[in-house]
Design an enzyme around this catalytic site. Structure first.
Site, PDB file in Angstrom:
ATOM      1  N   GLY A  41      10.261  -4.105  -7.296  1.00 36.88           N
ATOM      2  CA  GLY A  41       8.997  -4.267  -8.012  1.00 36.88           C
ATOM      3  C   GLY A  41       8.928  -5.614  -8.703  1.00 36.88           C
ATOM      4  N   PHE A  97       7.167 -11.231 -15.660  1.00 32.35           N
ATOM      5  CA  PHE A  97       7.873 -12.503 -15.538  1.00 32.35           C
ATOM      6  C   PHE A  97       9.162 -12.394 -14.730  1.00 32.35           C
ATOM      7  CE2 PHE A  97       9.023 -10.403 -19.455  1.00 32.35           C
ATOM      8  CZ  PHE A  97      10.399 -10.492 -19.506  1.00 32.35           C
ATOM      9  N   ALA A  98       9.299 -11.357 -13.930  1.00 27.63           N
ATOM     10  CA  ALA A  98      10.548 -11.176 -13.182  1.00 27.63           C
ATOM     11  C   ALA A  98      10.340 -10.327 -11.944  1.00 27.63           C
ATOM     12  CB  ALA A  98      11.568 -10.497 -14.095  1.00 27.63           C
ATOM     13  N   LYS A  99      11.324 -10.424 -11.045  1.00 27.74           N
ATOM     14  CA  LYS A  99      11.329  -9.540  -9.875  1.00 27.74           C
ATOM     15  C   LYS A  99      12.552  -8.641  -9.992  1.00 27.74           C
ATOM     16  CE  LYS A  99       8.958 -12.551  -6.636  1.00 27.74           C
ATOM     17  NZ  LYS A  99       9.097 -13.528  -5.553  1.00 27.74           N
ATOM     18  N   VAL A 100      12.415  -7.426  -9.508  1.00 25.95           N
ATOM     19  CA  VAL A 100      13.529  -6.483  -9.611  1.00 25.95           C
ATOM     20  C   VAL A 100      13.972  -6.108  -8.195  1.00 25.95           C
ATOM     21  CG1 VAL A 100      14.280  -4.254 -10.514  1.00 25.95           C
ATOM     22  CG2 VAL A 100      12.582  -5.584 -11.773  1.00 25.95           C
ATOM     23  N   ASP A 137       5.613  -1.652 -25.642  1.00 27.16           N
ATOM     24  CA  ASP A 137       4.912  -1.848 -24.366  1.00 27.16           C
ATOM     25  C   ASP A 137       5.104  -0.590 -23.513  1.00 27.16           C
ATOM     26  OD1 ASP A 137       3.278  -3.150 -22.569  1.00 27.16           O
ATOM     27  OD2 ASP A 137       4.916  -4.243 -21.613  1.00 27.16           O
TER      28      ASP A 137
HETATM   29  P1  AMP Z   1       9.575  -4.568 -14.952  1.00 28.43           P
HETATM   30  O1  AMP Z   1       9.698  -6.043 -14.805  1.00 28.43           O
HETATM   31  O2  AMP Z   1      10.676  -3.972 -15.769  1.00 28.43           O
HETATM   32  O3  AMP Z   1       8.191  -4.154 -15.426  1.00 28.43           O
HETATM   33  O4  AMP Z   1       9.745  -3.928 -13.491  1.00 28.43           O
HETATM   34  C1  AMP Z   1       8.781  -4.064 -12.484  1.00 28.43           C
HETATM   35  C2  AMP Z   1       8.892  -2.900 -11.517  1.00 28.43           C
HETATM   36  O5  AMP Z   1      10.185  -2.914 -10.875  1.00 28.43           O
HETATM   37  C3  AMP Z   1       8.785  -1.530 -12.174  1.00 28.43           C
HETATM   38  O6  AMP Z   1       7.455  -1.099 -12.318  1.00 28.43           O
HETATM   39  C4  AMP Z   1       9.581  -0.659 -11.209  1.00 28.43           C
HETATM   40  O7  AMP Z   1       8.745  -0.266 -10.120  1.00 28.43           O
HETATM   41  C5  AMP Z   1      10.655  -1.594 -10.685  1.00 28.43           C
HETATM   42  N1  AMP Z   1      11.899  -1.436 -11.461  1.00 28.43           N
HETATM   43  C6  AMP Z   1      12.210  -2.053 -12.619  1.00 28.43           C
HETATM   44  N2  AMP Z   1      13.410  -1.698 -13.048  1.00 28.43           N
HETATM   45  C7  AMP Z   1      13.901  -0.810 -12.152  1.00 28.43           C
HETATM   46  C8  AMP Z   1      15.097  -0.041 -12.057  1.00 28.43           C
HETATM   47  N3  AMP Z   1      16.056  -0.146 -12.971  1.00 28.43           N
HETATM   48  N4  AMP Z   1      15.237   0.784 -11.016  1.00 28.43           N
HETATM   49  C9  AMP Z   1      14.262   0.898 -10.083  1.00 28.43           C
HETATM   50  N5  AMP Z   1      13.100   0.218 -10.118  1.00 28.43           N
HETATM   51  C10 AMP Z   1      12.917  -0.635 -11.132  1.00 28.43           C
END
Ligand code: AMP
Length: 464
Positions: free
Chosen positions: A35, A39-42, A152
């Site tokens: 996702g 400001f980041a990709k996961v 948030d």
């Molecule tokens: P964030 O930058 O934390 O808002 O994350 C963006 C998206 O990445 C989230 O809405 C989730 O769909 C996915 N994501 C973030 N953290 C995790 C995690 N620990 N495990 C699985 N998916 C995640």
């Protein structure tokens, strides 16, 4: 507070492009994109030493403003301090010259928002919503007891593990309140943050004394519960000013399938006055929360949906403001606190206030809007003066709430000009052709131009 980021020596293999990451600092093998955040990709990843599956949030330093650094550090510090079954764990934090890597617990169930949107009816039955809500409240209670307000809370930050348990994530906007504890042992926060549709109104209309972060989280819980039970937002408007007005006026409607006890809880959470709002600590005493062994949910009929659509339509008609809205309704809607202009401007992009206007006004000829930083009295007098100078017959009427409607007539061409103060230093002027009187589009365009240039420097932003 010390940064929890351990700087690693940069190497070309350690900073791969975010689109094609293979290994991270020789320690993790990265997989598919899970996702994208603000400001980041996961990414999904696997530890090369333990084989454990993890999620890695990759933050590209070059893409973040220097002011983001404290937020990132805040996210790390806040999450590392917390140890609760419903709060996502951070395993470790790594950094290269160009990137920060947050190695986190993998939430295999994705996020709650995804789960909600995959359901055919985009909502959860009340028992399932209650389960998620219990876990959310438990996590937030724990956070607040540890001096951390999340600030948030939104479905995208509520992740799910493989058993379907909530894992609250993304403390990127949370604040550790150690330096700002105010007299009443409350967490009084000073920064503006959160996502408008989920953020408490006092975050925008915040006072110099800050706001109570735990009460702000309680508001967001109310929005989350509403969304889980209905499938839509309680306050939703592309026009931010309108959205905040709705929040202050408590203008939200429940569809008929939401049970009375759930409505009661949501209404007590969506109280714009944080002093009257139910606190997170008091939620467990609520009857819907406790359930008392009753099943509250009932199925939705097409009739329910039809009446909802009808209500929405009626609401739109109601908003057709000054000439159709009764004084009584107007007066009832006036019971609101105001924001200051800077706060509203800070919600829009740069100094361009056009984002505050409804989309359908942006290229229509029959209505124009502008904002002004002048007082309402100055704006009204200017409209009257310009109208008279341009040869209009002018009639000024005071509406309730101290707002004004000025009527400008030239032959059969009639304009209504509504001047409303939406914040202590911000006036919105809405000009509408009430009767075109047979005036053609070209001529009308000339009239708008004349008015615009006559009003001149009182205009802060013109919506076109
Ligand atoms: P964030 O930058 O934390 O808002 O994350 C963006 C998206 O990445 C989230 O809405 C989730 O769909 C996915 N994501 C973030 N953290 C995790 C995690 N620990 N495990 C699985 N998916 C995640």
């Amino acid at each position: 507070m010390a940064a929890a980021v351990a700087e690693q020596p940069p190497s070309s293999s350690s900073s791969p492009p975010s689109t094609a990451i293979k290994t991270i600092l020789g320690r993790y093998q990265s997989g598919k994109l899970l996702g994208k955040g603000s400001f980041a990709k996961v990414y999904h990843a696997r530890s090369l030493t333990t084989n454990q599956s993890v999620a890695i949030k990759v933050i590209d330093k070059a893409k973040t403003h220097p002011s983001m650094e404290p937020r990132i550090v805040g996210e790390v510090a806040a999450m590392r301090r917390l140890n609760h079954p419903n709060i996502l764990k951070i395993h470790e934090v790594l950094a290269s010259k160009s990137k920060i890597y947050l190695v986190m617990e993998l939430a295999k169930g994705g996020d709650l928002f995804g789960k909600l949107s995959r359901r055919a009816d985009h909502k959860f039955p009340e028992p399932l919503a209650r389960k998620y809500f219990h876990q959310l409240v438990s996590a937030l209670q724990y956070c607040h007891q540890n001096g951390v307000a999340h600030r948030d809370v939104k479905p995208q930050n509520l992740l799910l593990d493989e058993e379907g348990n909530i894992k609250v994530s993304d403390f990127g906007l949370s604040a550790v309140a150690e330096t700002t504890v105010a007299s009443k042992d409350k967490l009084m926060l000073q920064t503006s943050c959160g996502t408008p549709a989920f953020a408490a109104p006092e975050i925008v209309g915040r006072t110099r004394n800050g706001y109570d972060g735990s009460k702000a989280d309680a508001w967001s819980c109310g929005v989350i519960l509403f969304v889980m039970l209905t499938g839509y937002l309680p306050f939703d408007d592309a026009n931010l000013v309108m959205m905040y007005r709705k929040m202050h006026r408590r203008e939200f409607r429940f569809p008929s399938w939401v049970s009375k006890p759930a409505r009661g809880l949501i209404s007590r959470l969506l109280d714009p006055n944080p002093n009257n709002r139910l606190s997170i600590d008091d939620i467990p005493n609520d009857s819907w929360f406790k359930n008392n062994g009753m099943m509250y949910s009932r199925s939705v009929s097409l009739g329910d949906m039809a009446s909802l659509e009808e209500k929405k339509y009626k609401k739109l008609l109601l908003m057709d403001r000054c000439n159709t809205m009764s004084e009584d309704i107007d007066r009832a809607r006036c019971n609101q606190s105001s924001m200051n202009a800077f706060e509203i401007i800070s919600m829009s992009s740069g100094l361009n206030l056009s984002g505050m206007f409804d989309q359908d006004y942006s290229d229509g000829r029959r209505e124009k809007r502008f904002t002004s930083r002048e007082s309402k009295a100055v704006v009204v007098e200017k409209v009257v003066g310009v109208g008279e100078r341009l040869g209009y017959e002018v009639e000024k009427r005071e509406k309730c709430c101290g707002n004004f409607c000025v009527w400008l007539g030239k032959g059969r061409f009639v304009l209504s000009v509504t001047v409303s103060e939406v914040a202590s230093e911000l006036v919105v002027v809405e000009m509408k052709v009430v009767d075109s009187g047979g005036v053609g589009w070209d001529q009308e365009e000339v009239y708008w131009e004349q008015l615009k240039s006559g009003l001149g420097d009182i205009i802060a932003s013109w919506n076109q």
